[in-house]
Design a protein around this motif. Sequence first.
Motif, PDB file in Angstrom:
ATOM      1  N   ARG A 235       0.815  -1.219   0.000  1.00 57.40           N
ATOM      2  CA  ARG A 235       0.000   0.000   0.000  1.00 57.40           C
ATOM      3  C   ARG A 235       0.851   1.272   0.000  1.00 57.40           C
ATOM      4  NH1 ARG A 235      -5.429  -0.162   1.657  1.00 57.40           N
ATOM      5  NH2 ARG A 235      -6.195  -2.191   2.337  1.00 57.40           N
ATOM      6  N   GLU A 236       1.893   1.277   0.828  1.00 55.33           N
ATOM      7  CA  GLU A 236       2.693   2.493   0.978  1.00 55.33           C
ATOM      8  C   GLU A 236       3.387   2.870  -0.319  1.00 55.33           C
ATOM      9  OE1 GLU A 236       5.338   2.237   4.255  1.00 55.33           O
ATOM     10  OE2 GLU A 236       3.769   1.699   5.690  1.00 55.33           O
TER      11      GLU A 236
ATOM     12  N   ARG B  25       2.374   2.216  -3.320  1.00 49.28           N
ATOM     13  CA  ARG B  25       1.375   2.731  -4.256  1.00 49.28           C
ATOM     14  C   ARG B  25       0.948   4.141  -3.859  1.00 49.28           C
ATOM     15  NH1 ARG B  25      -2.901  -2.106  -4.986  1.00 49.28           N
ATOM     16  NH2 ARG B  25      -3.882  -0.584  -6.371  1.00 49.28           N
ATOM     17  N   GLY B  26       0.832   4.409  -2.565  1.00 50.86           N
ATOM     18  CA  GLY B  26       0.457   5.740  -2.105  1.00 50.86           C
ATOM     19  C   GLY B  26       1.513   6.776  -2.457  1.00 50.86           C
ATOM     20  N   THR B  27       2.774   6.417  -2.281  1.00 51.97           N
ATOM     21  CA  THR B  27       3.862   7.341  -2.612  1.00 51.97           C
ATOM     22  C   THR B  27       3.863   7.663  -4.106  1.00 51.97           C
ATOM     23  OG1 THR B  27       5.201   6.416  -0.818  1.00 51.97           O
ATOM     24  CG2 THR B  27       6.367   7.671  -2.539  1.00 51.97           C
TER      25      THR B  27
ATOM     26  N   LYS C 112       0.975  10.088  -4.976  1.00 52.10           N
ATOM     27  CA  LYS C 112       1.220  11.484  -4.582  1.00 52.10           C
ATOM     28  C   LYS C 112       2.202  12.162  -5.526  1.00 52.10           C
ATOM     29  CE  LYS C 112       0.294  10.597   0.312  1.00 52.10           C
ATOM     30  NZ  LYS C 112       0.866  10.482   1.668  1.00 52.10           N
TER      31      LYS C 112
ATOM     32  N   PRO D 262      -4.289   6.677   3.791  1.00 50.50           N
ATOM     33  CA  PRO D 262      -3.672   5.798   2.773  1.00 50.50           C
ATOM     34  C   PRO D 262      -4.642   5.115   1.794  1.00 50.50           C
ATOM     35  CG  PRO D 262      -2.537   5.537   4.846  1.00 50.50           C
ATOM     36  CD  PRO D 262      -3.704   6.444   5.125  1.00 50.50           C
TER      37      PRO D 262
ATOM     38  N   TYR E  91      -7.184   6.069   0.323  1.00 51.70           N
ATOM     39  CA  TYR E  91      -7.605   6.981  -0.751  1.00 51.70           C
ATOM     40  C   TYR E  91      -6.628   6.917  -1.919  1.00 51.70           C
ATOM     41  CZ  TYR E  91      -8.333  11.499  -3.129  1.00 51.70           C
ATOM     42  OH  TYR E  91      -8.526  12.499  -4.063  1.00 51.70           O
ATOM     43  N   TRP E  92      -5.353   6.846  -1.633  1.00 50.26           N
ATOM     44  CA  TRP E  92      -4.346   6.944  -2.689  1.00 50.26           C
ATOM     45  C   TRP E  92      -4.273   5.679  -3.543  1.00 50.26           C
ATOM     46  CZ3 TRP E  92      -3.161  11.629  -3.651  1.00 50.26           C
ATOM     47  CH2 TRP E  92      -3.168  12.572  -2.632  1.00 50.26           C
ATOM     48  N   GLN E  93      -4.530   4.554  -2.929  1.00 50.10           N
ATOM     49  CA  GLN E  93      -4.469   3.327  -3.738  1.00 50.10           C
ATOM     50  C   GLN E  93      -5.832   2.893  -4.251  1.00 50.10           C
ATOM     51  OE1 GLN E  93      -5.592   0.043  -2.595  1.00 50.10           O
ATOM     52  NE2 GLN E  93      -6.611   1.002  -0.852  1.00 50.10           N
TER      53      GLN E  93
ATOM     54  N   HIS F  28      -8.162  11.631  -8.461  1.00 46.25           N
ATOM     55  CA  HIS F  28      -7.406  12.441  -7.492  1.00 46.25           C
ATOM     56  C   HIS F  28      -7.395  13.902  -7.911  1.00 46.25           C
ATOM     57  CE1 HIS F  28      -4.968   8.635  -6.208  1.00 46.25           C
ATOM     58  NE2 HIS F  28      -6.112   8.739  -5.546  1.00 46.25           N
TER      59      HIS F  28
END
Length: 937
Positions: free
Chosen positions: A677-678, A680-682, A685, A709, A711-713, A720
Amino acid sequence: MTQPRKPSQAQDSKTSAPTGADLMPDNLIAPASDIFDLPAIRADLFDSFPDGAEETEIRKITVAKLAEARDIGRQVIADALATDPFGARRTTRAYTWLTDGMVRLTFEVATKRLHVLNSATEGERLSVIAVGGYGRGEMAPFSDVDLLFLTPYKITPWAESVIESMLYMQWDLKMKVGHSSRTVKDCIRLGGEDMTIRTAMLEHRYLIGDAPLADELDKRLLNDLFKGSEREFVEAKLAERDSRHEKQGQRYMVEPNVKEGKGGLRDLQSLFWITKYVHHTDDTSELVRLGVFHPEEYEKFVQAERFLWAARCHLHLAAGRPVEQLGFDMQVEVAERMGYTDKPGRRGVEWFMQDYFRHATAVGDLTRIFLTSLEADHKKAAPLLERLFKRRPRVKAGFTVVNGRLAIADDSDFLADNRNLLGLFGEALRTGLLIHPDAMRLVTANLNLIDDEMRNDKDAQKQFLDLLLKHGNPERALRRMNELGVLSAFIPEFAPIVAMMQFNMYHHYTVDEHTIQVIQHLANIERGEVGEELPVSTEIIKGGINRKVLYTALLLHDIGKGRDEDHSILGAKIARKVAPRLGLKPKEATTVEWLVRHHLLMSDMAQKRDIADPRTVRDFAKAVQTVERLDLLCVLTVCDIRGVGPNTWNNWKAALIRALYRQTRRALEDGMEALNRENRGTEAKKLLRASLPDWSSTALRKEAGRHYPPYWQGLHITAHLVFATLLREISDDEVKIDIHPDEDRDATRVCFAIADHPGIFSRLAGALALVGANVVDARTFTTKDGYATAAFWIQDGDGAPYEAARIPRLKTMISKTLMGEVVPREAIKSKDKLKKRERAFKVPTSITFDNDGSEIYTIIEVDTRDRPGLLYDLTRTMASSNVYIASAVIATYGEQVVDTFYVKDMFGLKFYSESKQKALEKKLRDAITAGVKQANS
């Protein structure tokens, strides 16, 4: 080995269908006097006329008396048919008998009381002739009454008055009369110009009036119109048939037209017309004596006609009007009327429709045989291919070409090796020739030669696999093999699904036809015909795949349908036995078994789960295990969905399957950490910052920091960007909406930004339901500063994106609802109604709770009947129970829908407690039940 058999050449049939000439009192489904006692009704009618009665009064009395007699007669016929549900032939004669009586009496009243002619001239003669189906003596309960008023010369005032009075009385009797007034000369001239008129005249039958005039018409039609024009008539009827089939759809469509559809009554009637025109007989049993049909083939003709007429009569009676389309809403009642009952695993209506399709197939077989005999007699032109190409294709030893079709050179030599029963179809594919009906008859008569020894013969197995793999159009061979019974003989496990109908609105074809359609779609991909539409499947095929495994899996994927057991589990058990018998190696057979067992897995994961959740992809990757299986399952899934029916496959499904495939492949090749997840979130953004170069660093930091988190993935960069704009200057009392077509998904995306509060998902779902939108996917997220961001993908009532011109009004209506100007539940009531044809379906409700499919949410899956207000009712129930809905995925299968919700409780936790699950399930079921009652009211 069993002694080979040649088709029977006997010249007499045990069963003979009634003909147009045998409309006799003893050939009716009930006693003639009970249906319409002509002498008694005539006496009563004429005794009822007062002396000196005016024309209006006489007509009124006639209509009243005949209406009473008609109603009694119709009830007698209907009661008799209920007692003998398959007595359709005698039923059609009974309705004809009843109609004849009314027509004759209206004529007698018109000529003996209303327009009495004391001294008739030569020109004042009138004959009433029944034409068309009525002339043939075949009438369903609400068939048209087609009449010809025949005069020797130009119509006289007396004849005009008689015809007018007859028609007024018949119209008052609610008879649907089609009529024409012509001389014999007119009939010959118009019949020569119009094939429809000629066909109607072919079936004329004298009713009442001047008999010599009717006799003159008989002779003139035969000598001046019919003789010498046989080939013209045959070609016209066949062209008419092809046009009708194109309009009505194929034989295996699950809502067939009994009268006009492929394999329906009109096809049988076409055989009757051509028989009468060419062979000058209206007794179809003559076709046996003439050598056109063998006795067992003619028996099929009789049984198909008997069944189809029964279905049509019951259909008319059930509907109370002249309905010919055997729609879903009528199938259940017709099946019950004909005595079909539910059995374990299948409903009575499904058994009924399976019989229907088997008879429709038989009609197609008989038509082919009949047309071949016409070609041999030069009454029909040879196939177009033979006329286009002068050179015949070279065929292997043992075969020859007759009238442009692949034929068998010597029956005995052919039958000496039972593997030739498969070889025939391979040679047809190799040469591109159609198979000669005589060859088909030989195969059908010798299916007993396909025994266990042949099924286990390696050469026979190779021949069968070559049909699938070698020629590029396997569906052509499979369809013909299926119709002739070869496929079921070689794979006996296939027999139960032949002509099997699945009683739902999702599947457009019978199970066997769906299977063949699926294989055809794979062949289309292999031929490179759908590269732009199916880039992933085309890429997989080009990259190399075990075609033997894939084709076998497609052939067997639905072979377990129609039983009590889950068809995927049963199908896998069957595949375990059949795949080795088709010549597959143990490893290949194991893969086929796995594919059949899990052939719905990818479709379910893509359409019923949130594929933006890494856990979904991770679980799917663990189930698939290898890229090879993923590739096979992906192509199988695509072909399976495309084979369900026209327009079932769309960009929405394509996008879901494509995304799941690519993410899963990446996980299998690069490791599960690729789904983190992290990471993909990075990446999301970074992409947002790059896409908003005009934004200040402060604004970008605020936007990047306000979301959690998931929301971003969970959303694409395009969403977005929309939310970033909506949230930039939002206030607490605002509702900001962006509506934009999502062309890649065949849907319209609606983005909401609104102050967060409990039940927000339900409010939004209610607003969308009110405007008639169908939600197919939805995501909601909460920002750290108290706003809700929700993305809904919607389609209109036709399953299409909203046109750009409709979007402004859509936006206005949604805004009004959200501002409280409309109460959704009350306003939805008028829209939340089931259509009549949908009410025949039984859709049980299933509700499951899954705490393993997502790391942070409980997944609630509601499988039930679809209706417009369902999503709103479910989400409103959850909101009142303090359930937070993060996302919803909606998968629709005809009348059935699976709504999947990713939820938490009011404390942000999963629903682990069994008591909480049961309490919520009860509330959801209550909401569904209440909604169904409203929809059915």
